[in-house]
Design a protein around this motif. Structure first.
Motif, PDB file in Angstrom:
ATOM      1  N   ALA A  38       0.835  -1.205   0.000  1.00  0.00           N
ATOM      2  CA  ALA A  38       0.000   0.000   0.000  1.00  0.00           C
ATOM      3  C   ALA A  38       0.868   1.254   0.000  1.00  0.00           C
ATOM      4  CB  ALA A  38      -0.926  -0.015   1.214  1.00  0.00           C
ATOM      5  N   VAL A  39       1.963   1.225   0.765  1.00  0.00           N
ATOM      6  CA  VAL A  39       2.885   2.358   0.775  1.00  0.00           C
ATOM      7  C   VAL A  39       3.543   2.510  -0.594  1.00  0.00           C
ATOM      8  CG1 VAL A  39       5.056   3.221   1.741  1.00  0.00           C
ATOM      9  CG2 VAL A  39       3.336   2.212   3.257  1.00  0.00           C
ATOM     10  N   ALA A  40       4.014   1.396  -1.158  1.00  0.00           N
ATOM     11  CA  ALA A  40       4.697   1.450  -2.451  1.00  0.00           C
ATOM     12  C   ALA A  40       3.808   2.068  -3.528  1.00  0.00           C
ATOM     13  CB  ALA A  40       5.140   0.044  -2.860  1.00  0.00           C
ATOM     14  N   ARG A  41       2.524   1.724  -3.527  1.00  0.00           N
ATOM     15  CA  ARG A  41       1.601   2.284  -4.521  1.00  0.00           C
ATOM     16  C   ARG A  41       1.489   3.803  -4.387  1.00  0.00           C
ATOM     17  NH1 ARG A  41      -2.399  -0.638  -7.246  1.00  0.00           N
ATOM     18  NH2 ARG A  41      -2.182  -2.913  -7.122  1.00  0.00           N
ATOM     19  N   ARG A  42       1.541   4.299  -3.153  1.00  0.00           N
ATOM     20  CA  ARG A  42       1.349   5.731  -2.910  1.00  0.00           C
ATOM     21  C   ARG A  42       2.596   6.541  -3.234  1.00  0.00           C
ATOM     22  NH1 ARG A  42      -1.365   5.926   3.025  1.00  0.00           N
ATOM     23  NH2 ARG A  42      -1.696   8.127   2.519  1.00  0.00           N
ATOM     24  N   ILE A  43       3.768   5.928  -3.143  1.00  0.00           N
ATOM     25  CA  ILE A  43       5.006   6.706  -3.290  1.00  0.00           C
ATOM     26  C   ILE A  43       5.740   6.436  -4.594  1.00  0.00           C
ATOM     27  CG2 ILE A  43       5.282   6.733  -0.786  1.00  0.00           C
ATOM     28  CD1 ILE A  43       7.550   4.696  -1.127  1.00  0.00           C
ATOM     29  N   ALA A  44       5.277   5.492  -5.383  1.00  0.00           N
ATOM     30  CA  ALA A  44       5.977   5.119  -6.619  1.00  0.00           C
ATOM     31  C   ALA A  44       6.261   6.360  -7.466  1.00  0.00           C
ATOM     32  CB  ALA A  44       5.156   4.113  -7.410  1.00  0.00           C
ATOM     33  N   GLY A  45       7.495   6.471  -7.900  1.00  0.00           N
ATOM     34  CA  GLY A  45       7.888   7.589  -8.744  1.00  0.00           C
ATOM     35  C   GLY A  45       8.450   8.778  -7.996  1.00  0.00           C
ATOM     36  N   VAL A  63       9.455   1.771   5.340  1.00  0.00           N
ATOM     37  CA  VAL A  63      10.780   1.466   4.791  1.00  0.00           C
ATOM     38  C   VAL A  63      10.690   0.354   3.751  1.00  0.00           C
ATOM     39  CG1 VAL A  63      13.062   0.560   5.363  1.00  0.00           C
ATOM     40  CG2 VAL A  63      11.984   2.269   6.857  1.00  0.00           C
ATOM     41  N   VAL A  64       9.962  -0.703   4.072  1.00  0.00           N
ATOM     42  CA  VAL A  64       9.829  -1.808   3.125  1.00  0.00           C
ATOM     43  C   VAL A  64       9.088  -1.349   1.872  1.00  0.00           C
ATOM     44  CG1 VAL A  64       8.837  -4.106   2.766  1.00  0.00           C
ATOM     45  CG2 VAL A  64       9.949  -3.551   4.932  1.00  0.00           C
ATOM     46  N   GLY A  65       8.084  -0.482   2.029  1.00  0.00           N
ATOM     47  CA  GLY A  65       7.373   0.048   0.868  1.00  0.00           C
ATOM     48  C   GLY A  65       8.295   0.812  -0.060  1.00  0.00           C
ATOM     49  N   GLY A  66       9.194   1.617   0.525  1.00  0.00           N
ATOM     50  CA  GLY A  66      10.160   2.331  -0.297  1.00  0.00           C
ATOM     51  C   GLY A  66      11.079   1.387  -1.043  1.00  0.00           C
ATOM     52  N   LEU A  67      11.525   0.322  -0.370  1.00  0.00           N
ATOM     53  CA  LEU A  67      12.397  -0.646  -1.012  1.00  0.00           C
ATOM     54  C   LEU A  67      11.675  -1.402  -2.124  1.00  0.00           C
ATOM     55  CD1 LEU A  67      14.240  -2.041   2.145  1.00  0.00           C
ATOM     56  CD2 LEU A  67      15.094  -0.377   0.477  1.00  0.00           C
ATOM     57  N   LEU A  68      10.399  -1.735  -1.918  1.00  0.00           N
ATOM     58  CA  LEU A  68       9.632  -2.398  -2.975  1.00  0.00           C
ATOM     59  C   LEU A  68       9.509  -1.513  -4.207  1.00  0.00           C
ATOM     60  CD1 LEU A  68       6.631  -3.977  -1.005  1.00  0.00           C
ATOM     61  CD2 LEU A  68       8.584  -5.188  -1.980  1.00  0.00           C
ATOM     62  N   GLY A  70      11.430   0.905  -5.119  1.00  0.00           N
ATOM     63  CA  GLY A  70      12.682   1.411  -5.648  1.00  0.00           C
ATOM     64  C   GLY A  70      12.875   2.894  -5.401  1.00  0.00           C
ATOM     65  N   VAL A  71      12.228   3.413  -4.349  1.00  0.00           N
ATOM     66  CA  VAL A  71      12.352   4.828  -3.988  1.00  0.00           C
ATOM     67  C   VAL A  71      13.329   4.938  -2.813  1.00  0.00           C
ATOM     68  CG1 VAL A  71      11.140   6.853  -3.111  1.00  0.00           C
ATOM     69  CG2 VAL A  71      10.013   5.343  -4.759  1.00  0.00           C
ATOM     70  N   PRO A  72      14.384   5.725  -2.922  1.00  0.00           N
ATOM     71  CA  PRO A  72      15.333   5.846  -1.812  1.00  0.00           C
ATOM     72  C   PRO A  72      14.648   6.281  -0.522  1.00  0.00           C
ATOM     73  CG  PRO A  72      16.259   6.812  -3.794  1.00  0.00           C
ATOM     74  CD  PRO A  72      14.832   6.498  -4.104  1.00  0.00           C
ATOM     75  N   ALA A 121      -2.416  -3.736   0.094  1.00  0.00           N
ATOM     76  CA  ALA A 121      -2.463  -3.609  -1.365  1.00  0.00           C
ATOM     77  C   ALA A 121      -1.389  -4.493  -1.951  1.00  0.00           C
ATOM     78  CB  ALA A 121      -2.261  -2.155  -1.803  1.00  0.00           C
ATOM     79  N   ASP A 122      -1.664  -5.014  -3.142  1.00  0.00           N
ATOM     80  CA  ASP A 122      -0.659  -5.805  -3.857  1.00  0.00           C
ATOM     81  C   ASP A 122       0.301  -4.875  -4.575  1.00  0.00           C
ATOM     82  OD1 ASP A 122      -1.752  -8.233  -3.088  1.00  0.00           O
ATOM     83  OD2 ASP A 122      -3.115  -8.292  -4.800  1.00  0.00           O
ATOM     84  N   TRP A 123       1.559  -5.269  -4.596  1.00  0.00           N
ATOM     85  CA  TRP A 123       2.555  -4.528  -5.362  1.00  0.00           C
ATOM     86  C   TRP A 123       3.090  -5.447  -6.437  1.00  0.00           C
ATOM     87  CZ3 TRP A 123       4.106  -0.021  -6.783  1.00  0.00           C
ATOM     88  CH2 TRP A 123       5.359   0.134  -7.387  1.00  0.00           C
ATOM     89  N   THR A 124       2.956  -5.035  -7.688  1.00  0.00           N
ATOM     90  CA  THR A 124       3.331  -5.891  -8.808  1.00  0.00           C
ATOM     91  C   THR A 124       4.535  -5.356  -9.566  1.00  0.00           C
ATOM     92  OG1 THR A 124       1.736  -4.735 -10.233  1.00  0.00           O
ATOM     93  CG2 THR A 124       0.967  -6.726  -9.098  1.00  0.00           C
ATOM     94  N   GLY A 125       5.199  -4.355  -9.023  1.00  0.00           N
ATOM     95  CA  GLY A 125       6.364  -3.800  -9.688  1.00  0.00           C
ATOM     96  C   GLY A 125       7.522  -4.779  -9.705  1.00  0.00           C
ATOM     97  N   THR A 126       8.454  -4.560 -10.601  1.00  0.00           N
ATOM     98  CA  THR A 126       9.621  -5.429 -10.712  1.00  0.00           C
ATOM     99  C   THR A 126      10.660  -5.069  -9.645  1.00  0.00           C
ATOM    100  OG1 THR A 126      10.654  -3.938 -12.308  1.00  0.00           O
ATOM    101  CG2 THR A 126       9.291  -5.737 -13.182  1.00  0.00           C
TER     102      THR A 126
END
Length: 462
Positions: A38-45, A63-68, A70-72, A121-126
């Motif tokens: 859920a975090v990764a979806r909100r911060i992607a890009g 922190v894990v959302g950022g790592l998923l 690829g956001v520093p 939320a599911d994260w499907t990014g590479t």
């Protein structure tokens, strides 16, 4: 595809409802992956995200959302004052500030995003490239504002794999600690290490002897201040006798504490050595010798050498290998100065290497790095905060030996019309609370050389 940085998150075997516990709240790895998704979806890009890194499941999910994604990730001390926080946010270029408690942060310069560990939320990014920056960790600079060390994903993976080998760290372990989640020891080792090896994690919130005793872990992390308090509580210490490894780091472990822990728990603690820029590079092995005052041997992938020794075998510790940072953000000159002409990192620490390869850290090549309560604190940063007070004309900050903290911060100031308590509170209001001076001594003038540079070794009482 690249191998995941945190492979245990994507495995169902060994998962449990309390795979991750932080300050009394638990979740499974599957639930954590959903919260992080859920975090990764909100911060992607985003160019980077700052995380108010308090002891909470939300911090771990952030922190894990950022790592998923690829956001520093830029961990921020929860008690950071406005000056320190503003510098880190501006210097890092963070686009968002993630926090579990938005009301705890008054920050008009950046959008604040509330994180809820119950979101899914599911994260499907590479999986991001291993060479991309995973974290920007801010050092305690000795001569001014902290610098952002760029840590690539490959360095984190290499460090955690090396320590897993050295400490025989597996998915069968339960890791226990109560360390802050905004630096290498508590966050990289203490959270990401568990999520890479698959071990259960219990973060106790506060690292009290009672909390450590009740956690029933097999692997414990602590700084010398934590271990000295455990050693002073014999009942709690004896309850750690079932653990297989007690790890101490971030500052030298006093010999008496080493011996007391060994007597009370039935085993000698292991020590390790590292820096923000290098992660953990030297560590005593689980199956190797353990001696007070020695931090072990280089982990896999690391080479060390002693430079500038004068025949005594003691000199500056330099190293090279797989766990090093890629540089300081936006500071190419500082990056270049931190390496030798042949590419070895200058630690600035004075060390000796014995014939068997064991490393002993003798001291700091500068008086300007203070290690207090497990924190590395730059004297220059505290001096700058003191000089912001209108009554302070001059300031020099040093670390003085302390039986509990390792070193306590002592400030020498030239000032008019201000008292000790006011200056201590002033610094605590500008920087993280742990960076405040414990004592303030007033002088008519600081001792200086012909070039006008303060001579700290000439300060009274040192």
């Amino acid at each position: 595809m690249s191998t995941p940085l945190l492979p245990a998150l994507h495995r169902s075997e060994g998962d449990s409802p309390d795979a991750v516990t932080v300050a009394g709240r638990s979740c499974s790895r599957e639930q954590l992956l959903g919260a992080a998704g859920a975090v990764a979806r909100r911060i992607a890009g985003a160019p980077a995200v700052a995380v108010r890194a308090d002891a909470s499941l939300e911090t771990v999910a952030s922190v894990v959302g950022g790592l998923l994604a690829g956001v520093p990730v830029v961990p921020l001390a929860p008690d950071a004052g406005p000056v320190e926080r503003g510098h880190v946010l501006r210097d890092s270029g963070a686009g968002l500030l993630l926090t579990a408690e938005p009301r705890a942060v008054e920050c008009a310069e950046i959008e604040t995003v509330r994180v809820d560990a119950a979101e899914r939320a599911d994260w499907t990014g590479t999986e991001p490239d291993p060479d991309t920056t995973a974290m920007i960790l801010y050092t305690s600079g000795t001569t001014g504002s902290p610098k952002g060390a760029l840590l690539p994903r490959r360095a984190l993976a290499a460090d955690l794999d090396g320590l897993a080998e050295v400490w025989q760290w597996t998915a069968e372990d339960t890791l226990v600690h109560g360390l802050p989640l905004f630096h290498v020891h508590g966050l990289v080792l203490g959270v990401l290490g568990a999520l890479r090896t698959g071990s259960r994690l219990v973060h106790t919130g506060r690292p009290t002897p009672q909390a450590y005793a009740e956690a029933a872990g097999s692997l414990y992390f602590g700084v010398p201040t934590v271990w000295s308090r455990v050693a002073r509580d014999p009942d709690a210490a004896r309850r750690l006798s079932g653990a297989r490894l007690l790890v101490s780091g971030s500052a030298p472990l006093p010999g008496p504490v080493f011996r007391d822990l060994a007597a009370l728990t039935g085993q000698q603690p292991v020590e390790r050595y590292g820096m923000t820029e290098t992660l953990i590079t030297v560590a005593a092995r689980a199956d190797g010798p353990r001696r007070p005052g020695y931090v072990g041997t280089p982990i896999p992938g690391i080479e060390t050498r002693i430079a500038g020794e004068d025949g005594s075998g003691i000199g500056e510790l330099q190293l090279t290998g797989t766990t090093l940072f890629t540089g300081y953000l936006g500071r190419p000159e500082a990056t270049a100065e931190s390496f030798t002409a042949d590419g070895w990192f200058r630690t600035g620490d004075i060390a000796a290497i014995e014939d068997d390869g064991s490393h002993r850290i003798v001291g700091r090549s500068s008086t300007d790095m203070i290690k207090s309560g497990g924190y590395r604190i730059g004297a220059g940063e505290v001096e700058n905060a003191l000089l912001d007070h209108p009554a302070v004309a001059e300031a020099a900050v040093v670390g003085v030996e302390h039986p509990d903290l390792g070193q306590e911060i002592v400030a020498y100031v030239v000032a008019d019309g201000v008292g000790e308590r006011e200056l201590i509170d002033f610094v605590a209001g500008h920087l993280s609370v742990h960076k405040r001076p414990r004592k303030v001594r007033f002088l008519d003038a600081l001792p200086r050389n012909a070039m006008g540079k303060p001579q700290k070794r000439l300060l009274p009482g040192l």
